[in-house]
Design an enzyme around this catalytic site. Structure first.
Site, mmCIF file in Angstrom:
data_model
loop_
_atom_site.group_PDB
_atom_site.id
_atom_site.type_symbol
_atom_site.label_atom_id
_atom_site.label_comp_id
_atom_site.label_asym_id
_atom_site.label_seq_id
_atom_site.Cartn_x
_atom_site.Cartn_y
_atom_site.Cartn_z
ATOM 1 N N MET A 77 -66.561 4.627 54.706
ATOM 2 C CA MET A 77 -66.090 3.813 55.812
ATOM 3 C C MET A 77 -64.569 3.931 56.000
ATOM 4 O O MET A 77 -64.084 4.119 57.110
ATOM 5 C CB MET A 77 -66.447 2.354 55.558
ATOM 6 C CG MET A 77 -66.109 1.469 56.718
ATOM 7 S SD MET A 77 -66.318 -0.275 56.260
ATOM 8 C CE MET A 77 -65.011 -0.419 55.033
ATOM 9 N N CYS A 90 -56.990 -5.091 50.751
ATOM 10 C CA CYS A 90 -56.829 -5.490 52.156
ATOM 11 C C CYS A 90 -56.381 -6.947 52.292
ATOM 12 O O CYS A 90 -55.416 -7.251 53.012
ATOM 13 C CB CYS A 90 -58.120 -5.248 52.945
ATOM 14 S SG CYS A 90 -59.632 -5.718 52.110
ATOM 15 N N HIS A 119 -60.135 -10.043 58.307
ATOM 16 C CA HIS A 119 -60.218 -11.058 57.259
ATOM 17 C C HIS A 119 -59.466 -12.292 57.740
ATOM 18 O O HIS A 119 -58.380 -12.187 58.308
ATOM 19 C CB HIS A 119 -59.556 -10.561 55.972
ATOM 20 C CG HIS A 119 -60.367 -9.549 55.231
ATOM 21 N ND1 HIS A 119 -61.720 -9.411 55.359
ATOM 22 C CD2 HIS A 119 -59.998 -8.619 54.293
ATOM 23 C CE1 HIS A 119 -62.160 -8.454 54.559
ATOM 24 N NE2 HIS A 119 -61.131 -7.948 53.917
#
Lengths: 373, 373, 373, 373
Positions: B17, B154, B247
């Site tokens: 990904m 992240c 997020h």
């Protein structure tokens, strides 16, 4: 109390989500029997099944399906109905619930209308039955021959249940961050366009409500001086997530004392609810369950525990940012069980078991005898 | 740097990904041109489009679609490729990235393999370019003629970006609670059975990782003594929610000083990133955006801001549980933009702009000249 | 047409979901410039940004954000606005759109109010421009000096686009089963409680609408006799699924002739839209794309193709239950692009390009000159 | 059969999703008692609770939690276990199930391994008990002293149950389009990145499987000539949707005769299952329920009906594209109840009730007596 002598009860706001769930839970209740359903006036006289878009799995309980809807007026109730569950939205609740209390009914409310009234118990029967003492001042303040008992909002009730056993260790401060499901707002509620594949970190009025109600629920009754809310400061951040049922929340808190984790876990697992001994039908086997699994509690896996009445706690760990006595954990409870309808039923059961209903009736008869009202 | 003189680069872990997104972002990059893709050996020699289950909207960039996949070995790279983006999973990353660094390549890694190595910069170019100073010790420690620069995870990168401007007010403690999307784990990643209509309040290793990396990212370079992590204690609670991209996190923090909200908002809105003046192509117009809307930032609405490179902050309010200097707010950043691929590209751009690539090549030529290696 | 000479346009129903998307798409349109926004009267005079709960990623286009909202009355439009995009809900649309047409405006409507009116073109510019011939009878029938052109419903437009190239092979019957996203109903639209983790196999009025509009869209213009709808019988079963954007549908159909699959694929890939040659800005490079991938088209991966204007087709296979000439395939199109706003813009572009706007103005001037109206 | 005399049973593939659900349903089964659990060899000897990531609401049934896992070998079974439920994945199922049948066990399989074997009954006890006649040839074909009975795939079983009552009207052709939940594939199964906010119109092998198994399930037993599959052509289009439990499917079909809708509804509502009279514990009160509600059946509302064993049908309407005798309707059934574990239990109950288990034991004893095997 046997099946034959079940108390007749009414549900106000019967067509909404909370009303529906109240009907579902009451359909097999050993003490109470739903004999009257009330909703907005435009449905008056229609059969319940024709006005209700039933959203729960399975069908409308047959007994309820055929009942004719009443308007929300006390004089419409069949004779003998003394207990009333209100699932009304906040707006109309204030006036309607007062009318029923005025008419001598014992109203158990899920609305926020009277939560801040100091003469209305903000009752979570398992943790603060002393709130019922507020009823003493209620008649004087309002002139009602009946009464209103309020249920706190869903998230706060669940959080308070998880925190109650920790009060023994002294709570210095609490921060909670929530993951609330869409069943917390009823129907139509949250638009799907807003929440599918998204999180909305805002629920109008919710954060203030949690911060305020939490210390009320966890406060104490100080004889002549009334209630004293719990003294610790609380911060709540509330978000809506794309789940249907069950609220999840993280809790970070500082205690007065440094305790080993097993002490806290024991406090939850061995917690003796204040309703113990009364054999209330809605009381679960365990008020609190500590889930020993890395990845739980989770809403989907844990909301049903104890028929939606057990609050699940898990992932206890140190919270270094709150110092040596800092701890964090996660909580899951059922939005509609412990958080709303189930909690309200438990409240009503305690009310009946402790004789408040009989007292209320006796007082009314006495008054009638004296020619009052 | 013109289109004609774009630097040839390679992507390791091209089928995953993160690898796919790196290829997508690089497909219209003004400085870099993807000329080599590497993945697991079983795909060696096959065209990329035949081995890749492309999950991004739209089609595989045509130039990439036809490239033959290489194994992840430095000697397979076409001549002239000095820059390598690694989207490898943590397991194989350790050995493979070292091999490429050993072979003289500048590796920009999204894996966690070297994040804790003090000689590997944990770089978030906009906030801590001084991390590049760690490279000085890297050759000595590892004997590499190339180098590795690491991108933090992240969530941490996004949080650090939001906190950087607040360091001016002195940060005493930070509590963060996250709502992480499934694109944070790649493919296949989170099983749908686990996350549909659910929240999982556990991500293996994530909380430790955030707590550790956050103070590293926000630390400072202390000349001869190396890096000093930021001094404040941090607690992170991490949950996976059913969102695909972006997020969200809540932040509650205590500052050294009591400041008015507008000061904090100004600190975000006027934040001057450390990359200013270098005209880096991946730098957004605004590193941080304060969203003046009751109900934002939201992942679905805000992850795309600044092409996924702007971190959105909102809902600043007091945090009473953290005292007079307590504040809370919400942050949204793009899992794959600022949080991974975009951040890594920015790191590489700063590396090139500040001459590190040239220095590395010169040192190698000099060594070659001297007969070394 | 240059930037400087962009035609001023208005959007009716500007605060709703379709209205917002119209504003977004128009914000960088080379021919049209939004100069007026109208919504319900209670917002009259307020700036758009204060009345609109913007649900699209990113911010409100700055030019639109500051516009003062008008009521939906023709006399409120600034001078010079001849083109009006209507994103009104079905209810108010009937009267309001007629008022604007009466006042000489060219209205491009997304509402269903006039879809069944034989004098209102049900236009999908790429496949049935002859629908514009209906305008001839419109003035006579309604007495309008302006006009109304209708866009079919989103699902039908997408399906008709996929079927148009197959008409060459003779269509005997069509069965379609849909997977419609929640952006098909606007805001608030589908309650999240109804659709999260669920599918609702019912959308009020939708199946009738698809069955009816599909044969209209694919019909033909028969000179003096007006339109003839396509002759094949159609069955549509429509369900709402928990997706946000893009509609997916299965199509099973029987053709007059038995053809090899590659012929059908070629018919899609080489389809020459009826707008070819006009260089319309909303026309995508490809009207139809056949996706050669086992598992596509998928809403999440394919709705954005061609900026939401390309319809993606895939998984062509035999349909044994429909006999030797039976085929089935899947279609994805953008709810709001091809299915609504994008389609409507394309219609308006064709209307302008083919001179209908000028004719309308000339006729009005002539009439004015003659002292009419 | 009393609680005291429950038959001891084993579950193969006990740690997977289907295995877990089998254990859950068997934990309160009046005829069967789980005494052995088997899984992959690496877990051999470990307690079940230590190897199983329990994904169902609530806890592992206590009796199962403490069982030591066995390898999937017949000689590991405790003495007396004759009934074996196999929840193995297709790969290993072929060999392992044969080994258990060879060792004299009656295996009830959820795998696809033997579905196409004409000597293995493809049994859906409520609709085709004559499939058990296939057992006659099984011993001869395979030499097993035990037996294998197969359960069809979940979607097909649900569809066949809905179609069985309509066979009386003559079925000419069937088209079905499915909306399958992620519990149809087990764990980890569908990656969340693929399905969140998306629909995937492809499930490997599923469409062929439905088309093939459906006519087998609905076929008939033709004495000496074996089984004859149902004669009508079938087309299935299968898609995965973001739901957790319950499969939804649309069915469009043409009948031999034109009947009024109430006849079809009566056929469902009054359907007498073939198991009637045997008093099987897993048989629901109603095999089929017709839901008289515009918008149902819906997976979330209807999968639980009849404890997951009732198939819900609704929205019957004409299907004009299939002519005068064309009808369409929607079906919901429980993925894991009727569609897998529940169906398999029902099969085993019929097997026991009709004396097949006793016969099998007697034959074995006789053979033993004769010195065979």
């Amino acid at each position: 109390m046997t099946q034959d002598s079940r108390l007749p009860v009414a549900v106000l706001g019967a067509t909404g989500m909370v009303g529906q769930y109240a009907i579902a839970r009451l359909s097999h209740h050993p003490w109470f029997e739903v004999v009257a359903l009330a909703a907005s006036e435009r449905h008056e006289g229609s059969p319940y099944k024709a006005c209700c878009s039933w959203w729960l799995p399975g069908d409308i309980p047959p007994a309820a399906a055929e009942l004719s809807l009443l308007a929300c007026k006390p004089d419409q109730l069949p004779t003998g109905v003394q207990l009333v569950f209100s699932a009304l939205p906040a707006g109309p609740a204030r006036e309607i619930e007062a009318a029923f209390a005025q008419a001598g009914k014992a109203v158990f409310s899920n609305a926020r209308a009277y939560r801040l009234d100091p003469t209305v118990p903000l009752l979570a029967a398992d943790i603060n039955p002393w709130q019922l003492s507020a009823l003493e001042g209620q008649r004087a303040a309002h002139g009602w021959t009946g009464s209103i008992v309020a249920q706190a909002n869903c998230t706060t009730t669940i959080l308070a249940t998880a925190l109650a056993p920790l009060q023994a260790f002294g709570i210095r401060r609490v921060l909670t961050v929530t993951y609330q499901s869409v069943s917390g707002v009823g129907y139509p509620g949250v638009p799907s366009l807003a929440i599918l594949g998204n999180v909305v970190p805002f629920i109008r009025g919710e954060e203030e409500c949690v911060q305020q109600d939490l210390v009320t629920l966890l406060g104490e009754w100080d004889g002549g001086h009334g209630f004293r809310p719990a003294a610790f400061p609380t911060s709540a951040l509330c978000a809506r997530v794309p789940t249907v049922r069950g609220h999840l929340a993280s809790v970070s808190l500082e205690l007065e004392r440094c305790v080993v984790h097993e002490q806290l876990i024991a406090a939850w697992e061995r917690y003796v609810p204040e309703t113990v001994g009364w054999e209330l039908p809605s009381a679960p086997r365990q008020t609190l369950a500590y889930v020993r699994d890395d990845a739980r509690p989770q809403p989907a896996l844990d909301w049903q525990t104890g028929n939606g009445m057990t609050v699940s706690v898990g992932r206890l760990q140190p919270c270094p940012a709150l110092g040596e006595n800092g701890y964090s954990f996660w909580v899951v409870g059922d939005t509609l069980g412990r958080g709303a309808v189930g909690g309200s039923l438990l409240n009503a059961e305690l009310f009946v078991a402790r004789g408040f209903l009989r007292e209320m009736e006796e007082a009314r008869e006495l008054a009638l005898h004296r020619g009052e009202t």
